[in-house]
Write an enzyme that holds these catalytic residues in place. Structure first.
Site, PDB file in Angstrom:
ATOM      1  N   TRP A  83      -1.631 -24.738  64.654  1.00 11.40           N
ATOM      2  CA  TRP A  83      -1.135 -24.530  63.282  1.00 11.40           C
ATOM      3  C   TRP A  83      -0.169 -23.343  63.266  1.00 11.40           C
ATOM      4  O   TRP A  83       0.832 -23.357  62.561  1.00 11.40           O
ATOM      5  CB  TRP A  83      -2.296 -24.292  62.308  1.00 11.40           C
ATOM      6  N   ASP A 144      -8.306 -23.255  59.035  1.00 12.48           N
ATOM      7  CA  ASP A 144      -8.983 -24.345  59.746  1.00 12.48           C
ATOM      8  C   ASP A 144     -10.302 -23.810  60.298  1.00 12.48           C
ATOM      9  O   ASP A 144     -10.862 -24.361  61.231  1.00 12.48           O
ATOM     10  CB  ASP A 144      -8.063 -24.830  60.883  1.00 12.48           C
ATOM     11  N   LYS A 184     -10.246 -25.952  55.517  1.00  7.99           N
ATOM     12  CA  LYS A 184     -11.229 -26.946  55.963  1.00  7.99           C
ATOM     13  C   LYS A 184     -12.494 -26.833  55.114  1.00  7.99           C
ATOM     14  O   LYS A 184     -12.946 -25.740  54.776  1.00  7.99           O
ATOM     15  CB  LYS A 184     -11.583 -26.666  57.427  1.00  7.99           C
TER      16      LYS A 184
HETATM   17  C1  LIG Z   1     -10.861 -25.894  64.555  1.00  6.76           C
HETATM   18  S1  LIG Z   1     -10.496 -24.352  65.268  1.00  6.76           S
HETATM   19  C2  LIG Z   1      -8.867 -24.013  64.711  1.00  6.76           C
HETATM   20  C3  LIG Z   1      -7.787 -24.804  65.381  1.00  6.76           C
HETATM   21  C4  LIG Z   1      -6.422 -24.324  64.965  1.00  6.76           C
HETATM   22  N1  LIG Z   1      -6.118 -24.680  63.574  1.00  6.76           N
HETATM   23  C5  LIG Z   1      -5.320 -24.917  65.811  1.00  6.76           C
HETATM   24  O1  LIG Z   1      -4.490 -25.626  65.279  1.00  6.76           O
HETATM   25  O2  LIG Z   1      -5.279 -24.618  67.005  1.00  6.76           O
HETATM   26  C6  LIG Z   1     -11.446 -23.269  64.285  1.00  6.76           C
HETATM   27  C7  LIG Z   1     -11.319 -21.811  64.662  1.00  6.76           C
HETATM   28  O3  LIG Z   1     -11.935 -21.002  63.656  1.00  6.76           O
HETATM   29  C8  LIG Z   1     -12.353 -19.820  64.295  1.00  6.76           C
HETATM   30  N2  LIG Z   1     -13.281 -19.085  63.440  1.00  6.76           N
HETATM   31  C9  LIG Z   1     -14.467 -19.514  62.965  1.00  6.76           C
HETATM   32  N3  LIG Z   1     -15.039 -18.546  62.250  1.00  6.76           N
HETATM   33  C10 LIG Z   1     -14.193 -17.491  62.250  1.00  6.76           C
HETATM   34  C11 LIG Z   1     -14.239 -16.192  61.692  1.00  6.76           C
HETATM   35  N4  LIG Z   1     -15.290 -15.772  60.972  1.00  6.76           N
HETATM   36  N5  LIG Z   1     -13.210 -15.349  61.910  1.00  6.76           N
HETATM   37  C12 LIG Z   1     -12.162 -15.742  62.661  1.00  6.76           C
HETATM   38  N6  LIG Z   1     -12.055 -16.977  63.217  1.00  6.76           N
HETATM   39  C13 LIG Z   1     -13.069 -17.837  63.019  1.00  6.76           C
HETATM   40  C14 LIG Z   1     -12.988 -20.335  65.575  1.00  6.76           C
HETATM   41  O4  LIG Z   1     -13.095 -19.300  66.539  1.00  6.76           O
HETATM   42  C15 LIG Z   1     -12.014 -21.441  65.977  1.00  6.76           C
HETATM   43  O5  LIG Z   1     -11.084 -21.008  66.912  1.00  6.76           O
END
Ligand SMILES: C[S@@+](CC[C@H](N)C(=O)[O-])C[C@H]1O[C@@H](n2cnc3c(N)ncnc32)[C@H](O)[C@@H]1O
Length: 245
Positions: A83, A144, A184
């Site tokens: 993204w 996301d 999301k």
């Molecule tokens: C589905 S992946 C995102 C993919 C990204 N949109 C892409 O296009 O590459 C979800 C991400 O949210 C991050 N995440 C989840 N909780 C988080 C938080 N509290 N703070 C920062 N990042 C977080 C995870 O580490 C993960 O890398």
């Protein structure tokens, strides 16, 4: 325009591949098979995106036009970075004039034009650090973020919903008037209070499920378009309160 890769295989790799039975658990083997046979995974590789998630954003944009005109974008839960790749491209962001700020607690390989913070978005200091990193008012906040899975479905669900809620409040705090928020969420998971808050602050609030979001997944996206601006939303609320009294 995003082209559907369904049925096509332009990466040259055959679909329908099987992973040999060996030391892998059956569930891990099934995951790998699904991954290598996923046409969106193959297309992401072909088009230079770090994740198949790129197509979720592109498909949502194709229908709802949230990227065009965005000058500054904040990407929450950015790793591995597809993204952010799109955000840097649409804003013409460069290291000299960065227009994208991204955060994730996982590492992310650098992307030109993207200021990346490796930290937890729920850290109380994160919002201020993101505001400083973007160096101007963003007109798009995209999230996301999905909580790391614990194996307990309801706990995972609640944690991701919490991330969505905190992201929504952050968006209302930072967005420029007319800006958009995409996050999301899960089918049936968005709390009524959160929806009401978004409806108060944005002119349109909808749920969307792009084709590239796996059908068997309960994942959905919450899209709030056309931010009314902090003062406008406040004065509308005051007028509603006065009418109710
Ligand atoms: C589905 S992946 C995102 C993919 C990204 N949109 C892409 O296009 O590459 C979800 C991400 O949210 C991050 N995440 C989840 N909780 C988080 C938080 N509290 N703070 C920062 N990042 C977080 C995870 O580490 C993960 O890398």
């Amino acid at each position: 325009m995003t082209k559907s890769p369904i049925g096509g295989n332009r990466s040259g790799r055959k679909l329908g591949q099987k992973v040999k039975k060996g030391k892998l658990k059956a569930s891990s083997r099934r995951w790998i098979e699904r991954h290598i046979n996923d046409p969106y995974v193959q297309r992401a590789q072909l088009e230079g995106y770090r994740a198949r998630a790129a197509f979720k954003l592109l498909e949502i944009d194709e229908k709802h036009k949230i990227l065009a005109g965005a000058r500054r974008i904040i990407d929450l839960g950015a790793a591995p970075g597809s993204w952010s790749q799109i955000a840097a491209k649409v804003t013409n962001s460069t290291d000299a004039d960065p227009r994208v700020a991204a955060i994730d607690f996982l590492e992310m390989d650098p992307i030109p034009g993207v200021r990346f913070l490796q930290m937890d978005f729920l850290d109380p200091e994160a919002p201020e650090m993101l505001k400083q990193a973007i160096g101007g008012t963003p007109d798009l906040v995209i999230s996301d973020m999905a909580a790391p899975t614990t194996g307990h479905r309801q706990t995972d669900h609640l944690r991701t919903m919490h991330l969505c809620e905190v992201a929504a409040h952050f968006a209302v705090d930072v967005l420029a008037k007319g800006g958009h928020f995409l996050a999301k969420t899960f089918q049936g998971g968005t709390e009524r209070d959160l929806l009401n808050m978004l409806k108060q602050n944005f002119r349109q609030v909808i749920h969307v499920k792009p084709a590239s979001s796996r059908a068997e997944s309960v994942e959905m996206f919450l899209l709030a378009k056309d931010f009314k601006g902090r003062q406008a939303a406040d004065s509308e609320e005051t007028a509603e309160d006065a009418a109710a009294e």
